[in-house]
Design a protein around this motif. Structure first.
Motif, mmCIF file in Angstrom:
data_model
loop_
_atom_site.group_PDB
_atom_site.id
_atom_site.type_symbol
_atom_site.label_atom_id
_atom_site.label_comp_id
_atom_site.label_asym_id
_atom_site.label_seq_id
_atom_site.Cartn_x
_atom_site.Cartn_y
_atom_site.Cartn_z
ATOM 1 N N ASN A 91 0.955 -1.293 0.000
ATOM 2 C CA ASN A 91 -0.212 -0.071 0.033
ATOM 3 C C ASN A 91 1.084 1.366 0.097
ATOM 4 O O ASN A 91 2.041 1.142 -0.043
ATOM 5 N N TRP A 92 0.209 2.379 -0.124
ATOM 6 C CA TRP A 92 1.068 3.704 0.024
ATOM 7 C C TRP A 92 1.875 3.711 0.963
ATOM 8 O O TRP A 92 3.250 4.183 0.982
ATOM 9 N N GLU A 93 1.331 3.588 2.264
ATOM 10 C CA GLU A 93 2.300 3.831 3.380
ATOM 11 C C GLU A 93 3.517 2.941 3.478
ATOM 12 O O GLU A 93 4.646 3.232 3.873
ATOM 13 N N SER A 98 5.317 5.891 4.624
ATOM 14 C CA SER A 98 4.527 6.769 5.209
ATOM 15 C C SER A 98 4.742 8.023 4.699
ATOM 16 O O SER A 98 4.889 9.130 5.325
ATOM 17 N N ASP A 115 3.876 11.185 -4.835
ATOM 18 C CA ASP A 115 3.086 12.167 -4.782
ATOM 19 C C ASP A 115 3.016 13.094 -5.742
ATOM 20 O O ASP A 115 4.148 13.297 -6.386
ATOM 21 N N ARG A 152 -5.472 6.984 -7.435
ATOM 22 C CA ARG A 152 -6.600 6.819 -6.848
ATOM 23 C C ARG A 152 -7.701 6.713 -8.064
ATOM 24 O O ARG A 152 -7.584 6.951 -9.008
ATOM 25 N N HIS A 198 -7.069 -1.794 -0.346
ATOM 26 C CA HIS A 198 -6.692 -1.341 0.794
ATOM 27 C C HIS A 198 -5.283 -0.565 0.625
ATOM 28 O O HIS A 198 -4.225 -0.491 1.390
ATOM 29 N N TYR A 199 -5.271 0.152 -0.638
ATOM 30 C CA TYR A 199 -4.006 0.995 -0.819
ATOM 31 C C TYR A 199 -3.733 2.378 -0.118
ATOM 32 O O TYR A 199 -2.701 2.395 0.283
ATOM 33 N N LEU A 200 -4.784 2.909 -0.151
ATOM 34 C CA LEU A 200 -4.914 4.127 0.836
ATOM 35 C C LEU A 200 -6.314 4.478 1.537
ATOM 36 O O LEU A 200 -7.463 3.986 0.942
ATOM 37 N N GLU A 201 -6.143 5.388 2.505
ATOM 38 C CA GLU A 201 -7.447 5.548 3.281
ATOM 39 C C GLU A 201 -8.180 6.805 2.215
ATOM 40 O O GLU A 201 -7.984 7.892 2.419
ATOM 41 N N ASP A 202 -9.040 6.342 1.512
ATOM 42 C CA ASP A 202 -9.884 7.395 0.589
ATOM 43 C C ASP A 202 -11.340 6.587 0.360
ATOM 44 O O ASP A 202 -11.436 5.731 -0.323
#
Length: 220
Positions: A91-93, A98, A115, A152, A198-202
């Motif tokens: 995932n991204w983190e 992070s 980013d 995203r 579950h890649y990022l909280e979006d």
């Protein structure tokens, strides 16, 4: 890297510079985040000084910004990762530590996007695309195999009950759906290699992202 470009906003020419950001740009980098992600977006999720110093010191080649009249208006950050780091799910983190890029591998053959951000009032001027194309230049300059990153899928929440994330991505490719992020990445020449859960909280993407790559055309 440093290059000057003319872009157009509402038919009017604007001269910008794309270059590597440095420690002197930290305040400007945080300001980009502030205006791009205003409240209720939590300010503790903006870039912080420690993260930006890690970008600059660990991998300055992957720290790019866009500047207009001496003011920062956009940025893009990346790190190098090995194929071993990409095995299995990530995932991204995990892949960006992070956002601190402490797992940057100076021998990694993949340039991984951390980013990409442009201030709201200039998002129709094509600056994001020029930042992306400039990161392709970094891939070629360093002799890397590809650029990779998760995008995203903010339009997915509208059709989640009807199609899977994979079907949604295919629909964007075929033109059945228009997704502001994935469609942009396709216009930049990025190609899909799958979806990540579950890649990022979006909430809009329901946690999914499309893994998108650009391959170095000068390597076999």
């Amino acid at each position: 890297m440093r290059k000057s470009l003319i872009v157009y906003l509402n038919g009017k020419p604007i001269e910008i510079v794309i270059r590597n950001y440095t420690a002197e740009d930290i305040a400007g980098m945080i300001e980009i985040q502030r205006v791009s992600f205003p409240p209720p977006f939590p300010s503790d999720l903006w870039w912080n000084e420690e993260q930006l110093m890690q970008h600059i010191t660990r991998f300055p080649e992957g720290a790019l910004c866009a500047e207009m009249d001496g003011k920062l208006i956009g940025s893009m950050t990346a790190l190098r990762v090995s194929e071993e780091q990409l095995e299995g799910n990530h995932n991204w983190e995990s892949i960006t530590s992070s956002g601190y890029i402490s797992n940057h591998d100076p021998h990694g053959t993949t340039l991984y996007v951390v980013d990409l951000c442009v201030v709201p009032e200039l998002r129709k001027a094509g600056i994001g695309k020029w930042l992306m194309l400039s990161m392709y230049d970094v891939v070629v300059h360093l002799g890397l195999g590809r650029l990779l990153g998760g995008g995203r899928m903010p339009g997915y929440h509208k059709v989640k009950e009807e199609v899977s994330a994979e079907q949604y991505l295919q629909g964007v490719i075929e033109g059945s759906f228009n997704d502001p992020v994935i469609s942009f990445l396709l216009r930049c020449g990025r190609m899909p290699v799958g979806t990540m859960e579950h890649y990022l909280e979006d909430e809009e993407s329901r946690g999914y992202a499309a893994l998108m790559e650009w391959r170095n055309p000068f390597l076999a």
